[in-house]
Design a protein around this motif. Structure first.
Motif, PDB file in Angstrom:
ATOM      1  N   ASN A 183      -0.515   4.522   5.462  1.00  0.00           N
ATOM      2  CA  ASN A 183       0.107   4.482   4.133  1.00  0.00           C
ATOM      3  C   ASN A 183      -1.000   5.194   3.189  1.00  0.00           C
ATOM      4  N   LEU A 184      -2.156   4.951   3.469  1.00  0.00           N
ATOM      5  CA  LEU A 184      -3.252   5.372   2.885  1.00  0.00           C
ATOM      6  C   LEU A 184      -3.930   6.774   3.239  1.00  0.00           C
ATOM      7  N   TYR A 210     -11.551   5.306  -0.483  1.00  0.00           N
ATOM      8  CA  TYR A 210     -10.772   4.234  -0.476  1.00  0.00           C
ATOM      9  C   TYR A 210     -10.130   3.660   0.841  1.00  0.00           C
ATOM     10  N   ALA A 211      -9.413   4.363   1.446  1.00  0.00           N
ATOM     11  CA  ALA A 211      -8.595   4.149   2.847  1.00  0.00           C
ATOM     12  C   ALA A 211      -9.520   3.719   3.807  1.00  0.00           C
ATOM     13  N   THR A 261       0.698  -1.247   0.111  1.00  0.00           N
ATOM     14  CA  THR A 261      -0.122   0.087  -0.019  1.00  0.00           C
ATOM     15  C   THR A 261       0.824   1.373   0.015  1.00  0.00           C
ATOM     16  N   PRO A 286       0.474   9.781   2.604  1.00  0.00           N
ATOM     17  CA  PRO A 286       0.228  10.663   1.511  1.00  0.00           C
ATOM     18  C   PRO A 286      -0.181  12.158   1.794  1.00  0.00           C
ATOM     19  N   ASN A 322      -9.836   9.755   2.450  1.00  0.00           N
ATOM     20  CA  ASN A 322     -10.451   9.307   1.212  1.00  0.00           C
ATOM     21  C   ASN A 322     -11.302   8.028   1.512  1.00  0.00           C
ATOM     22  N   CYS A 348     -10.922   0.205   3.086  1.00  0.00           N
ATOM     23  CA  CYS A 348      -9.858  -0.658   3.430  1.00  0.00           C
ATOM     24  C   CYS A 348      -9.769  -0.830   4.980  1.00  0.00           C
ATOM     25  N   ASN A 358       7.952   1.671   2.670  1.00  0.00           N
ATOM     26  CA  ASN A 358       7.722   3.059   2.245  1.00  0.00           C
ATOM     27  C   ASN A 358       8.931   3.821   1.940  1.00  0.00           C
ATOM     28  N   LEU A 380      -2.718   0.544   7.162  1.00  0.00           N
ATOM     29  CA  LEU A 380      -3.550   1.337   6.061  1.00  0.00           C
ATOM     30  C   LEU A 380      -3.547   2.637   6.376  1.00  0.00           C
TER      31      LEU A 380
END
Length: 540
Positions: free
Chosen positions: A415-416, A372-373, A11, A420, A370, A376, A119, A412
């Protein structure tokens, strides 16, 4: 579960490369590919002598296939780490059985600094995979005098040396020699196969030696570390290794003998307390142990790094496969009620701390979310809640896999969501993307600042000027400068016409502090970077 944990480690694949080291390494490999020169390494416009070549060759192969992208930089490292997970399974299964092998993989893939290193990629993911692979094949090579395992063990050992230097021999040699010594297998310890393994290892590192020889030893006139006559081969074998250990080389640090004791507490999270317990129990019952590979490879390296004067948290990642096997065996051996209670209380306490960490970071930092994050993370949370249906209440497996699920949710989130968002404050990469979009094909020049991320992400080479060079360049046409507001004002006072293109915020994400993490004080914690168009002044 292992499949989910593999997904978890991917991820971070597209998170912007972190400065300084990651972006520096990415730029060095990019230069290799652009100039079709895979023997020499350059950074900051001059010869670079620090790390060996192997990781850069892997990055270069990836760039040739996928282009100069974030994912192309990180992918080889993650694949080597996953190779290490595979060998952790094979080694754990050979030593203690199938279940220990599988659980050791889960522990390795959820260890916090392993996740971080996938990462913020440096040399450690490569080294983690290569070292456990080398140990496994050398362990297997003891079946007969000469076999393919001996050659593979030497190959992986050679690649490990070409990744970090001769100190990579410590965990590999420590694991093999330590086990044979403690089990008093003297014939195996002094068997001729190890001499043959040494010969093959020396043969496999010749590409590294050739690279260093032709770039530095053949050119004593080159200025390196502020002096001439620097030998690349001497640096590889001595200055970069023993020089750092004894603090006598060109790269120095300050050592603390207890540094790694407290580093492991968070770096091996959520298994660190169990690791310490596993080591204590192993030492107490050492006469009943079936193997000493893991304890010797892990603790000898731990002790050596603790005595070193140059220490960084990620150094210990390379022995995490040994620690994972020891921890998995310890957990699966728990039978006494007191120890089972200790296991449950410890792990649920750590899970609560991890949950609180997510909440505190979320509310303190206020990242941009977001869907998507969130999706998950909710799936990970749902799995955490449903595990009792599949595994039953109160079992060791339930606590173990709930710990894995908690680590999955935390990773998660990092990283998500968190990383970012933070990368918006790394000005070099944001400037590069802006320049690529609005000034395609136009070089950007450093002025009194530096950014390895800008150099990697910019689609054209960056320029470096001294005062005379800048004056000449501006006289020939407008120059895009990456600089600070203060330096732009200074140029303005010197007669240049500096037109602000855009202002960018800047913070060193690798050096997080509370003022930056707190959204209320972040404005005062960040610096400013300007992208300006430098033109001749009216009086010039």
């Amino acid at each position: 579960m292992i499949g989910l944990l593999i997904f978890m480690n991917f991820t971070g694949l597209n998170i912007t490369i972190l400065e300084p080291d990651g972006a520096l390494y990415a730029g060095i490999a990019k230069y290799m590919v652009q100039h079709h020169d895979y023997w020499n390494m350059f950074a900051d416009g001059h010869d670079w002598l620090d790390k060996p070549h192997f990781p850069f060759w892997m990055m270069a192969i990836s760039y040739n296939i996928f282009g100069f992208t974030t994912a192309a930089y990180k992918l080889p490292a993650i694949l080597f780490l996953l190779m290490g997970a595979g060998y952790t399974y094979l080694f754990g299964r050979r030593l203690y059985g199938e279940q220990v092998g599988r659980w050791a993989v889960c522990i390795l893939l959820t260890a916090e600094h392993i996740v971080i290193s996938n990462n913020d990629v440096r040399a450690e993911p490569y080294l983690t995979g290569l070292i456990i692979a080398g140990v496994y094949h050398l362990y297997r090579s003891q079946r007969t005098g000469f076999n393919y395992d001996l050659i593979l063990g030497a190959l992986f050992t050679g690649c490990a040396i070409m990744t970090k230097g001769p100190f990579a021999l410590v965990p590999i040699g420590g694991a093999i020699a330590g086990h044979l010594t403690l089990t008093r297998q003297w014939k195996q310890l002094f068997h001729w196969r190890w001499l043959l393994a040494g010969v093959f290892t020396a043969l496999f590192i010749t590409p590294e030696l050739y690279s260093l020889y032709q770039q530095f030893d053949l050119h004593p006139e080159k200025l390196v570390f502020g002096r001439t006559g620097v030998s690349g081969i001497r640096f590889f074998f001595w200055d970069s290794q023993f020089g750092r250990f004894m603090n006598t080389g060109p790269i120095k640090g300050e050592g603390d003998p207890f540094f790694f004791f407290h580093t492991v507490l968070w770096a091996f999270l959520p298994w660190s307390i169990l690791l310490y317990a596993a080591i204590v129990v192993f030492i107490r019952k050492r006469r009943q142990a079936v193997e000493y590979y893991c304890i010797c490879g892990g603790l000898l390296t731990f002790a050596l790094f603790s005595l070193s004067r140059f220490q960084l948290p990620h150094y210990l990642n390379i022995v995490f496969p040994f620690f994972a096997i020891l921890t998995a065996h310890f957990v699966l051996s728990l039978q006494a009620k007191g120890m089972l209670k200790f296991f449950r209380i410890t792990q649920y306490t750590i899970m609560v701390i991890m949950a609180l960490g997510i909440l505190v970071l979320g509310f303190l930092y206020l990242p941009i979310l977001n869907y998507y994050a969130l999706f998950c993370m909710l799936l990970g949370l749902l799995m955490f809640l449903l595990l009792p249906r599949w595994l039953g209440n109160g079992s060791v497996a339930l606590v173990f896999f709930r710990t894995c699920a908690a680590s999955l949710v935390l990773t998660l989130f990092l990283n998500l969501v968190l990383y970012p968002d933070m990368m918006r404050y790394q000005s070099g990469s944001t400037v590069a993307r802006h320049a690529n979009q609005y000034f395609p094909g136009v070089p950007v020049s450093y002025w009194k600042v530096n950014s390895y991320a800008l150099e990697f992400y910019l689609n054209v080479p960056v320029e470096r000027y001294d005062s005379a060079g800048l004056r000449q360049a501006v006289a020939e046409g407008p120059v895009l400068l990456f600089t600070t507001p203060q330096q732009a004002d200074t140029l303005q006072q010197q007669g240049y016409n500096c037109q602000l293109v855009k202002e960018f915020v800047q913070f060193h994400i690798s050096k997080l502090d509370l003022p930056f993490v707190n959204h209320k004080t972040r404005g005062s914690a960040v610096d400013r970077r300007w992208l300006v168009l430098a033109l001749p002044g009216k009086d010039r």
